[in-house]
Motif scaffolding. Sequence first.
Motif, PDB file in Angstrom:
ATOM      1  N   GLY A 143       0.830  -1.190   0.000  1.00 53.35           N
ATOM      2  CA  GLY A 143       0.000   0.000   0.000  1.00 53.35           C
ATOM      3  C   GLY A 143       0.868   1.244   0.000  1.00 53.35           C
ATOM      4  N   ALA A 144       0.347   2.334   0.511  1.00 53.61           N
ATOM      5  CA  ALA A 144       1.088   3.588   0.506  1.00 53.61           C
ATOM      6  C   ALA A 144       0.496   4.538   1.526  1.00 53.61           C
ATOM      7  CB  ALA A 144       1.053   4.233  -0.885  1.00 53.61           C
ATOM      8  N   THR A 145       1.341   5.432   2.012  1.00 53.74           N
ATOM      9  CA  THR A 145       0.860   6.541   2.819  1.00 53.74           C
ATOM     10  C   THR A 145       0.277   7.593   1.885  1.00 53.74           C
ATOM     11  OG1 THR A 145       3.063   7.523   2.768  1.00 53.74           O
ATOM     12  CG2 THR A 145       2.524   6.145   4.665  1.00 53.74           C
ATOM     13  N   PRO A 146      -0.563   8.485   2.400  1.00 52.79           N
ATOM     14  CA  PRO A 146      -1.155   9.506   1.523  1.00 52.79           C
ATOM     15  C   PRO A 146      -0.105  10.323   0.777  1.00 52.79           C
ATOM     16  CG  PRO A 146      -2.297   9.456   3.617  1.00 52.79           C
ATOM     17  CD  PRO A 146      -1.110   8.556   3.768  1.00 52.79           C
ATOM     18  N   ASP A 147      -0.477  10.778  -0.405  1.00 55.51           N
ATOM     19  CA  ASP A 147       0.415  11.630  -1.181  1.00 55.51           C
ATOM     20  C   ASP A 147       0.852  12.815  -0.313  1.00 55.51           C
ATOM     21  OD1 ASP A 147      -0.102   9.905  -3.209  1.00 55.51           O
ATOM     22  OD2 ASP A 147      -1.304  11.294  -4.409  1.00 55.51           O
ATOM     23  N   GLY A 148       2.154  13.040  -0.250  1.00 54.10           N
ATOM     24  CA  GLY A 148       2.705  14.120   0.567  1.00 54.10           C
ATOM     25  C   GLY A 148       3.166  13.677   1.931  1.00 54.10           C
ATOM     26  N   LEU A 149       2.821  12.453   2.359  1.00 52.46           N
ATOM     27  CA  LEU A 149       3.257  11.928   3.649  1.00 52.46           C
ATOM     28  C   LEU A 149       4.246  10.786   3.434  1.00 52.46           C
ATOM     29  CD1 LEU A 149      -0.052  11.751   5.746  1.00 52.46           C
ATOM     30  CD2 LEU A 149       1.501  13.679   5.409  1.00 52.46           C
ATOM     31  N   SER A 150       5.109  10.570   4.429  1.00 56.39           N
ATOM     32  CA  SER A 150       6.059   9.470   4.365  1.00 56.39           C
ATOM     33  C   SER A 150       6.270   8.913   5.767  1.00 56.39           C
ATOM     34  CB  SER A 150       7.403   9.934   3.774  1.00 56.39           C
ATOM     35  OG  SER A 150       7.984  10.946   4.583  1.00 56.39           O
ATOM     36  N   LEU A 151       6.739   7.671   5.811  1.00 55.61           N
ATOM     37  CA  LEU A 151       7.010   6.989   7.074  1.00 55.61           C
ATOM     38  C   LEU A 151       8.505   7.053   7.350  1.00 55.61           C
ATOM     39  CD1 LEU A 151       6.147   5.150   9.454  1.00 55.61           C
ATOM     40  CD2 LEU A 151       6.408   3.194   7.904  1.00 55.61           C
ATOM     41  N   ASN A 152       8.881   7.675   8.485  1.00 54.55           N
ATOM     42  CA  ASN A 152      10.291   7.798   8.849  1.00 54.55           C
ATOM     43  C   ASN A 152      10.831   6.431   9.246  1.00 54.55           C
ATOM     44  OD1 ASN A 152      12.654   8.209  10.681  1.00 54.55           O
ATOM     45  ND2 ASN A 152      12.266  10.359  10.186  1.00 54.55           N
ATOM     46  N   PRO A 153      11.896   5.938   8.606  1.00 52.72           N
ATOM     47  CA  PRO A 153      12.381   4.585   8.889  1.00 52.72           C
ATOM     48  C   PRO A 153      12.979   4.427  10.281  1.00 52.72           C
ATOM     49  CG  PRO A 153      13.859   5.712   7.363  1.00 52.72           C
ATOM     50  CD  PRO A 153      12.657   6.576   7.512  1.00 52.72           C
ATOM     51  N   SER A 154      13.414   5.517  10.884  1.00 48.37           N
ATOM     52  CA  SER A 154      14.048   5.432  12.196  1.00 48.37           C
ATOM     53  C   SER A 154      13.076   5.643  13.342  1.00 48.37           C
ATOM     54  CB  SER A 154      15.188   6.464  12.295  1.00 48.37           C
ATOM     55  OG  SER A 154      16.174   6.220  11.322  1.00 48.37           O
ATOM     56  N   THR A 155      12.136   6.579  13.171  1.00 51.18           N
ATOM     57  CA  THR A 155      11.254   6.949  14.269  1.00 51.18           C
ATOM     58  C   THR A 155       9.854   6.359  14.165  1.00 51.18           C
ATOM     59  OG1 THR A 155      10.450   8.956  13.182  1.00 51.18           O
ATOM     60  CG2 THR A 155      12.499   9.129  14.455  1.00 51.18           C
ATOM     61  N   GLY A 156       9.458   5.918  12.973  1.00 49.22           N
ATOM     62  CA  GLY A 156       8.108   5.415  12.794  1.00 49.22           C
ATOM     63  C   GLY A 156       7.069   6.507  12.689  1.00 49.22           C
ATOM     64  N   ALA A 157       7.501   7.746  12.492  1.00 46.94           N
ATOM     65  CA  ALA A 157       6.553   8.858  12.388  1.00 46.94           C
ATOM     66  C   ALA A 157       6.061   8.996  10.950  1.00 46.94           C
ATOM     67  CB  ALA A 157       7.201  10.157  12.840  1.00 46.94           C
ATOM     68  N   VAL A 158       4.752   9.117  10.789  1.00 46.41           N
ATOM     69  CA  VAL A 158       4.147   9.436   9.497  1.00 46.41           C
ATOM     70  C   VAL A 158       3.944  10.945   9.483  1.00 46.41           C
ATOM     71  CG1 VAL A 158       2.198   9.086   7.956  1.00 46.41           C
ATOM     72  CG2 VAL A 158       2.984   7.216   9.417  1.00 46.41           C
ATOM     73  N   SER A 159       4.620  11.614   8.579  1.00 46.97           N
ATOM     74  CA  SER A 159       4.586  13.077   8.619  1.00 46.97           C
ATOM     75  C   SER A 159       4.691  13.654   7.220  1.00 46.97           C
ATOM     76  CB  SER A 159       5.719  13.616   9.503  1.00 46.97           C
ATOM     77  OG  SER A 159       6.978  13.242   8.972  1.00 46.97           O
ATOM     78  N   GLY A 160       4.357  14.931   7.141  1.00 43.32           N
ATOM     79  CA  GLY A 160       4.388  15.663   5.890  1.00 43.32           C
ATOM     80  C   GLY A 160       3.132  16.491   5.752  1.00 43.32           C
ATOM     81  N   THR A 161       2.858  16.928   4.534  1.00 46.56           N
ATOM     82  CA  THR A 161       1.653  17.714   4.242  1.00 46.56           C
ATOM     83  C   THR A 161       0.891  17.026   3.121  1.00 46.56           C
ATOM     84  OG1 THR A 161       2.742  19.770   4.897  1.00 46.56           O
ATOM     85  CG2 THR A 161       0.766  19.955   3.544  1.00 46.56           C
ATOM     86  N   PRO A 162      -0.307  16.498   3.404  1.00 45.77           N
ATOM     87  CA  PRO A 162      -1.065  15.796   2.366  1.00 45.77           C
ATOM     88  C   PRO A 162      -1.367  16.704   1.179  1.00 45.77           C
ATOM     89  CG  PRO A 162      -2.026  15.435   4.543  1.00 45.77           C
ATOM     90  CD  PRO A 162      -1.014  16.523   4.692  1.00 45.77           C
ATOM     91  N   THR A 163      -1.239  16.144  -0.006  1.00 43.98           N
ATOM     92  CA  THR A 163      -1.476  16.918  -1.224  1.00 43.98           C
ATOM     93  C   THR A 163      -2.728  16.481  -1.970  1.00 43.98           C
ATOM     94  OG1 THR A 163      -0.061  15.417  -2.494  1.00 43.98           O
ATOM     95  CG2 THR A 163       0.992  17.358  -1.515  1.00 43.98           C
ATOM     96  N   ALA A 164      -3.396  15.424  -1.505  1.00 46.43           N
ATOM     97  CA  ALA A 164      -4.605  14.938  -2.162  1.00 46.43           C
ATOM     98  C   ALA A 164      -5.537  14.368  -1.115  1.00 46.43           C
ATOM     99  CB  ALA A 164      -4.270  13.883  -3.220  1.00 46.43           C
ATOM    100  N   ALA A 165      -6.827  14.290  -1.469  1.00 43.34           N
ATOM    101  CA  ALA A 165      -7.834  13.784  -0.541  1.00 43.34           C
ATOM    102  C   ALA A 165      -8.196  12.349  -0.877  1.00 43.34           C
ATOM    103  CB  ALA A 165      -9.073  14.667  -0.580  1.00 43.34           C
ATOM    104  N   GLY A 166      -8.743  11.648   0.109  1.00 51.03           N
ATOM    105  CA  GLY A 166      -9.138  10.259  -0.033  1.00 51.03           C
ATOM    106  C   GLY A 166      -8.646   9.470   1.158  1.00 51.03           C
ATOM    107  N   THR A 167      -8.726   8.157   1.057  1.00 53.37           N
ATOM    108  CA  THR A 167      -8.250   7.278   2.122  1.00 53.37           C
ATOM    109  C   THR A 167      -7.180   6.359   1.571  1.00 53.37           C
ATOM    110  OG1 THR A 167     -10.366   7.335   3.282  1.00 53.37           O
ATOM    111  CG2 THR A 167      -8.885   5.519   3.806  1.00 53.37           C
TER     112      THR A 167
END
Length: 673
Positions: free
Chosen positions: A160-184
């Motif tokens: 699968g994938a995180t929302p467009d504009g977000l990413s999963l940090n490989p070290s901390t496990g944080a999902v962060s960023g600024t979403p660029t599209a709507a949906g699930t």
Amino acid sequence: MTGGPVTRSLSLHFLFLVLLASVGLVGCGGSSAPPISVSLPSSSVQTDQGQTITITATLTNDSSLQGVTWSLTGTGSLSGQSTASVTYIAPTTAQTVQTATLTATSIADPTKHASAQITVNLPPQILTNSLPGGTRGSAYNMALSESGGTPPFTWSVFAGATPDGLSLNPSTGAVSGTPTAAGTWNFVAELTDAAGVKTYQFSLSIPINPNAPPGNPIPLLNLPLLPDAATPGSAGFTLTVNGTGFLSGATVNFNGTALATTFVNGSRLTAVVPAANIASAGTVSITVLNPLPGGVPSNPLSFSIASPETSVTFSNATGSPFSTVNAPLGIAVGDFNGDAKPDLVVAGLPDVSVLLGKGDGTFSSASGSPINMYSPTEGTEPGPSAVVVGDFNNDGKLDFAVSDSGYSFNNVPVLLGNGDGTFTASTAPGNASRPTSCAMAAADLNGDGGLDLAVGNDIYGTLDILLGYGAGAFSEAANSPMFFGVLGQCSVAVGDLNGDGKLDLAIATSSTNTVTILLGNGDGTFTPATGLSPTTGNQPQSIVAGDFNGDGKLDLAIANASDNTVTILLGNGDGTFTQASGSPIAVGTTPYMIVAADFRANGKLDLATANSGSNDVTLLLGNGDGTFAQAAASPFRVGKTPYSLMVGDFNSTGRPGLAVANSADSTISVLVQ
């Protein structure tokens, strides 16, 4: 006197002194061998339950080369012992963190030893099982949490994938960023610890709010166009287009070129077609485009430039039937490479094939086709069964969505078109409440300018409404899924059935031998129509909507698989229906799918059914009043177990033909006029 006793005594005494001096010299001027030492790589080690660690001792000054012996105090066990190394086996069933002490002792000098404390951690697990939603354009930061395991940890997206504009940090496990599209977006998180142990969280999803005003609706056009055909070289005329979602300023497009259009009301437009546009035989695509914001074209309807006929005869195109993906169940038509020739997308097991039309009834595989639909999130082979075409990311290029009959698959993969016949998987496939099967339709059900999906399952009896946001991503609508009983719906038709300007759904419900009518509220939610559901034949399998009697109201045609008939329901314009005269109509054995088109270019809608039990296609010619008669040349032989069929002018004659998916012999039959 020489050599007597006195002389021997002095000699012995001198030898003793020499030896004594010699011993004294050694003790004063020499050095002894250095002491043996033992060391281990670390004084503390961590691992997980059930894991093994190989530890090697280092000895210095051990000229004997005898090595070490090993001993263990505490939990676990040892194996593979040698004088240099040993393997520690951690316990597998402890409920808490355990410790043990491993000692290496020199064999040559047992007073020399080294120890390491071993900590045995519980297996790692991801504690986070849900994530909050976000908003398009607003910063997002949420960390996944874990317990157990041996640090350091590495986080990744397994599937699968995180929302467009977000990413999963490989070290901390944080999902962060600024979403660029709507949906699930749905994804599987993977956590790997230092011991190499992996764990997964399969149920993560992040819904993203659009945070933007909706676009203008995507119109839905009704069959038929008025007129839906013209003789080549005839005079110009006024075309009437009926449908739902028209706005003032909308244009009717003739092969993508805007015509002079008059807005009549939200369900009717007229447009002037110049004589020059119909000079030569062929088939034209008619769409409607609302003004901005939005501006996504409607579903296309075909306009035939051909002389009218009184009868129809199909023949197999060159090379038909031809081999395709294994057990094809679903088929759809669209122009995927922009050459104005109809192409095909075929859903089989477990692949989807894209076939580019050459305009002469033959096809070639697109680059990258077939496309395997296997998803590692499920772990079993998928079963693509239904396919629907539309522009799901509003880029002007046709995409397709696939439903899945594999019992463990809930996702609805969306393949985004690149405009050249190739496709890229959307990062956010739709996610239905149950594995999907044979019911799927695409339309702008909430009027926001993004194509939505109605996805049904005939085993679990559910219908999911997945709202699209124009980026290839979807979210479940309120009050979705809806439940209709086991062995429920297997086909969905969309249209404004009660004349209120909102899209409704008609569902062939095989468990009750009825058509379930769901009246749209305009926001993607639906209310069951009051009163009794219209009855059908036995096991209604497929449904299609069109104006079969020319009164401007949508009617329904239903293929009934168990009694080999077609039911015609004439719409009253208020969401209720009356069975037409002469209905039900006998067709071939086990009709699995039905389609509507004007095959004779005479302005009257006809019907065709794929009959899986008799390996043929039945053609029913419409009389324009809601009654039908089987064509003289019907039925038409196709491959084994035809499961689905679609309409298209595959040989560029201006006359519609059929593409039929034959599931038992994995072929496609192309019937042309």
